[in-house]
Structures are given as structure tokens and as C-alpha cells.
Design an enzyme around this catalytic site. Structure first.
Site: not given
Length: 176
Positions: A68-70, A73
Site C-alpha cells: 500500500g505504501c509503495t 508513493a
């Protein structure tokens, strides 16, 4: 067996109570954004004051190089030209250290600063910290900060695949 279950329930309730007892309030729309000074992946300090006079997309995220963070970003990376055209800078914050941020930024060619909030104090000042005692994780919250340093909009429920587009749409509305 019943005693073990009861003990686990009590410990779980204590952790939940501890988390909420230590949770800072989320800054209100229109209020001054909490100030900060944190190091980036290259250990260069960034402060809220550095972004005075421009819009700032300040996004908190749980962990470098997770799905999710990738996705979030990389969406900001892919939409950065549009965001900057609207006068906005993007800054990400998590409790990961600078070395982790450096690897994450290099792996995905992230052209904006990722700041290390290792002790979680900045995330906490934005109400964006999950504190379970020995484990601290930033919540996936975003704050759109106006050129005067005030909270223009808060995003507490983020769809990582379209979040940057949502911010672009909101920036266009604010600019009208």
C-alpha cells in the site's frame, strides 16, 4: 484455559485504552499545522517552515516498501508534475529510519523527501500515530497544508491508488 483467555482480553483492552489515552488530537481544518523538523533519506533536515508560501501535501504512511505504501508513493511520484504545477510540494513521513527511506526512494525513484520520524513525535502531533508501547506505526493520513501553514484539508481514509488524484482535484478547487 478460561483464566488465560480472561488475561488476554484484559491485556488487549489495556493496550487499546493505552493507545487512545496517548493519541493526540487530529489538527482541525483551518488551524495551524504542527511544526516539525525531521531528517530525510540523506539526513538533511526539513521543517514545516521550509514550505512556507506554497501548498504542502504532508502524508504519513506505515512502512517503507510495503504494497500500500509503495502504491501511494509511486502515485505521488507519477503525479508530481501536476501537483507542482498547482504549487504543491510532497513530503512523506513514517517512523522508519533514514537508511530505510534511502533504499525505498532509490528503489522506486521517488523524487520527493521521505522524512524519518523515528520516535513518532511528529506523527503523534498530527494524530497520525498508532502507539502500542514498543511498536509505533504511522497511520495513513494526509494533510493538505496551505501556503500560510494552516490545515486546508485532512484525509483520514485514503485509497492509495487514487489519493494523489484526489489531492489534485482538491487543489484545483482551492485555487479557484
Amino acid at each position: 484455559m478460561l483464566k488465560i483467555f480472561a488475561a488476554l482480553v484484559i491485556m488487549g483492552l489495556a493496550l487499546i485504552a493505552f493507545r487512545f489515552a496517548n493519541a493526540a488530537a487530529i489538527p482541525k481544518t483551518g488551524s495551524a499545522a504542527p511544526s516539525f523538523t525531521l531528517p530525510d533519506a540523506k539526513k538533511q533536515n526539513h521543517s514545516l517552515a521550509d514550505y512556507s508560501g506554497q501548498w504542502l501535501v504532508l502524508y504519513f504512511y506505515p512502512k517503507d516498501d510495503t504494497p500500500g505504501c509503495t502504491k501511494e508513493a509511486c502515485s505521488f511520484r507519477d503525479d508530481l508534475f501536476q501537483l507542482e504545477k498547482l504549487g504543491a510540494k510532497v513530503v512523506g513521513i513514517s517512523v522508519d529510519d533514514s537508511a530505510s527511506h534511502a533504499k525505498f526512494a532509490e528503489k522506486y525513484s521517488l523524487p520527493f523527501p521521505l522524512l524519518s520520524d523515528a520516535d513518532g513525535k511528529v506523527a503523534d502531533s498530527y494524530g497520525a500515530l498508532t502507539n502500542l508501547g514498543i511498536i509505533k506505526i504511522a497511520k495513513r493520513y494526509t494533510f493538505l497544508i496551505d501556503p500560510k501553514g494552516n490545515i486546508a484539508k485532512t484525509y483520514l481514509s485514503v485509497d492509495t491508488s487514487r489519493h494523489s488524484q484526489e489531492i489534485i482535484e482538491d487543489l484545483k478547487k482551492f485555487k479557484q
